[in-house]
Design a protein around this motif. Structure first.
Motif, PDB file in Angstrom:
ATOM      1  N   ILE A   1     -35.721  19.268  11.472  1.00  0.00           N
ATOM      2  CA  ILE A   1     -34.808  20.078  10.818  1.00  0.00           C
ATOM      3  C   ILE A   1     -35.477  21.610  10.321  1.00  0.00           C
ATOM      4  O   ILE A   1     -34.759  22.526  10.341  1.00  0.00           O
ATOM      5  CB  ILE A   1     -34.222  19.445   9.697  1.00  0.00           C
ATOM      6  N   ALA A   2     -36.813  21.371   9.850  1.00  0.00           N
ATOM      7  CA  ALA A   2     -37.481  22.492   9.262  1.00  0.00           C
ATOM      8  C   ALA A   2     -37.705  23.256  10.516  1.00  0.00           C
ATOM      9  O   ALA A   2     -37.883  24.401  10.048  1.00  0.00           O
ATOM     10  CB  ALA A   2     -38.762  21.844   8.510  1.00  0.00           C
ATOM     11  N   SER A   3     -37.986  22.908  11.621  1.00  0.00           N
ATOM     12  CA  SER A   3     -38.613  23.848  12.750  1.00  0.00           C
ATOM     13  C   SER A   3     -37.217  24.346  13.436  1.00  0.00           C
ATOM     14  O   SER A   3     -37.237  25.360  14.111  1.00  0.00           O
ATOM     15  CB  SER A   3     -39.266  23.082  13.478  1.00  0.00           C
ATOM     16  N   ASN A   4     -36.065  23.944  13.194  1.00  0.00           N
ATOM     17  CA  ASN A   4     -34.885  24.446  13.778  1.00  0.00           C
ATOM     18  C   ASN A   4     -33.634  24.688  12.750  1.00  0.00           C
ATOM     19  O   ASN A   4     -32.664  23.958  13.241  1.00  0.00           O
ATOM     20  CB  ASN A   4     -34.323  23.365  14.905  1.00  0.00           C
ATOM     21  N   ILE A   5     -33.974  25.231  11.895  1.00  0.00           N
ATOM     22  CA  ILE A   5     -33.050  25.137  10.511  1.00  0.00           C
ATOM     23  C   ILE A   5     -31.725  25.957  11.308  1.00  0.00           C
ATOM     24  O   ILE A   5     -30.686  25.555  11.004  1.00  0.00           O
ATOM     25  CB  ILE A   5     -33.610  25.919   9.270  1.00  0.00           C
ATOM     26  N   PRO A   6     -31.809  27.257  11.929  1.00  0.00           N
ATOM     27  CA  PRO A   6     -30.574  27.946  12.276  1.00  0.00           C
ATOM     28  C   PRO A   6     -29.631  26.899  13.328  1.00  0.00           C
ATOM     29  O   PRO A   6     -28.639  26.985  13.219  1.00  0.00           O
ATOM     30  CB  PRO A   6     -31.235  29.129  13.215  1.00  0.00           C
ATOM     31  N   LEU A   7     -30.467  26.381  14.122  1.00  0.00           N
ATOM     32  CA  LEU A   7     -29.642  25.575  15.054  1.00  0.00           C
ATOM     33  C   LEU A   7     -29.121  24.270  14.620  1.00  0.00           C
ATOM     34  O   LEU A   7     -27.865  24.039  14.808  1.00  0.00           O
ATOM     35  CB  LEU A   7     -30.727  25.199  16.227  1.00  0.00           C
ATOM     36  N   VAL A   8     -29.659  23.654  13.578  1.00  0.00           N
ATOM     37  CA  VAL A   8     -29.197  22.526  13.177  1.00  0.00           C
ATOM     38  C   VAL A   8     -28.067  22.973  12.321  1.00  0.00           C
ATOM     39  O   VAL A   8     -26.997  22.072  12.089  1.00  0.00           O
ATOM     40  CB  VAL A   8     -30.576  21.578  12.391  1.00  0.00           C
TER      41      VAL A   8
END
Length: 432
Positions: A44-51
């Motif tokens: 989640i932290a590394s893909n906040i926009p996508l998630v």
């Protein structure tokens, strides 16, 4: 899933549900623990926009689809949006589908992990979305004009124009329980309350409770009371209850009326002079359990099967008592509130004689169970006989009361044993 669907169609469904109930909470907790395992905080932290985009897309698309379907099927805007938000989370079948897609090579492990994390997050957001839906619904209801509380909106029109609904008069402690029981059986109802504050509070919650005095002929006609399957008067004040019941019986002599009576004399007068199924609560005023036999009689009179009514009442008892049931039988309590069985003259089962000398403790316990079952059968038979006699006595002057009593009579176990054996043999033949 399929096994549950098949078992739900058998006569053993309520016993199976009761046996599985203790494990339901454990299994549900285990499921959500496994859901928590699927959430990868690092991902989640590394893909906040996508998630965020995936979670928002799932919630918005499902909410819009569910709310639109709700509006198409006649739900009000407030109820439709609340339904959409409650159903907007991802389902548990996503775990099965994505896991299968990973095993078949359709999704790579990283994509599968991302999707499972997003679905888990939508489930975690459900309580907050439900709370937001409730607040939005309340705001929408409060902005409605006063016709919304007078039964002149689309919700009231849909119910009044239907051929299968009940009318509940009074929305106090007893009226709330009756409405809840009708909701559990999916029976449409219209509630009428003379206290505007109670009517507004209930209406703001999306309940079909409206402001109006049913003793006024124009109000009764506006709500099509004459078309109702039953009218349930839950007013606690004796004078107001008499006023409402007398007006209804004068306007609609053929409508089935249930009424809450103040005492035994009041109940007898209502039954004999107005042909009203009047029942006297036997528990304290602040105890919601006093309403369950009353509500059970209403559901049986509206055509609900006895086993379904008993299951609904038992679930309601568990909600009230946190798992503790009532000691006395449902049938005896109903007959007591109808005035058929006097409290001081209740039918007591014969006392079981203790056998002091027992060589085998297990055989002794079985004997006691057989004797207790026989005593219960005798007691139920005598109760049924007393109710049948009262029903026969009431057929001339109070035919509707007689019909209600007949609906509440449960066939004694001895009379049902042969039918049960035949049903069991028939089911065995079908299975073989």
């Amino acid at each position: 899933f399929l096994a549950g669907v098949l078992l739900s169609e058998t006569k053993y469904r309520y016993q199976i549900e009761a046996d599985i109930a203790p494990f339901r909470g454990i299994l549900l907790g285990l499921f959500f623990v496994t859901v928590g395992f699927e959430i990868d905080l690092g991902l989640i932290a590394s893909n906040i926009p996508l998630v965020g985009a995936i979670v928002s897309g799932i919630v918005i698309i499902k909410a819009v689809i569910a709310a639109s379907l709700g509006r198409m099927f006649g739900l009000s805007l407030s109820t439709a949006q609340q339904t959409g938000l409650i159903l907007s989370q991802g389902g548990e079948f996503a775990f099965v589908a994505f896991g299968l897609a990973r095993n078949l090579g359709i999704f790579d492990p990283q994509t599968t992990k991302l999707l499972l994390t997003c679905v888990s997050l939508t489930m975690a957001l459900t309580p907050f979305l439900a709370d937001a839906g409730q607040k939005i619904a309340t705001k929408l209801e409060e902005k409605s004009d006063f016709t919304h509380y007078l039964g002149q909106d689309q919700d009231a029109v849909d119910i009044k124009d239907s051929e299968d609904f009940a009318v509940v008069i009074g929305y106090g402690a007893v009226g709330k329980v009756i409405c809840d029981l009708l909701d559990r059986k999916f029976i449409k109802y219209v509630g009428l309350e003379v206290d505007p504050n109670k009517a507004i509070q209930a209406r703001n919650k999306g309940l079909p409770v409206f402001y109006g005095d049913v003793a006024r002929s124009e109000v009764a006609e506006a709500f099509n009371v004459g078309k109702a399957k039953a009218v349930i008067c839950t007013i606690s004040d004796k004078a107001e209850a008499n006023r409402a019941v007398i007006a209804l019986r004068r306007l609609y002599p053929d409508v089935k009326i249930f009424a809450r009576a103040k005492d035994a004399d009041h109940a007898e007068r209502l039954q004999r002079t107005l042909d009203v199924a009047a029942m006297v609560p036997i528990l304290p005023e602040d105890n919601a359990l006093m309403t369950l036999p009353f509500g059970g009689a209403v559901l049986r009179s509206l055509g609900a099967p006895a086993e379904e009514v008993n299951a609904i009442l038992e679930q309601k008892r568990k909600d009230v008592l946190s798992g503790r049931g009532l000691a006395e039988s449902e049938q005896e309590t109903v007959l007591l509130q109808l005035g058929i069985v006097e409290e001081k003259k209740r039918v007591e089962p014969p006392k079981v004689i203790e056998v002091k000398a027992q060589e085998d403790n297990n055989e002794g316990a079985k004997d006691e169970q057989v004797e207790e079952a026989a005593a219960t059968a005798i007691k139920d038979s005598e109760l049924a006989a007393a109710a049948a006699a009262r029903a026969e006595e009431s057929k001339q002057k109070a035919p509707m009361v007689a019909k209600v009593i007949e609906d509440c009579i449960v066939t004694p176990p001895s009379a049902k044993s042969e039918e049960a054996v035949e049903e069991g043999e028939a089911e065995e033949k079908v299975i073989l």
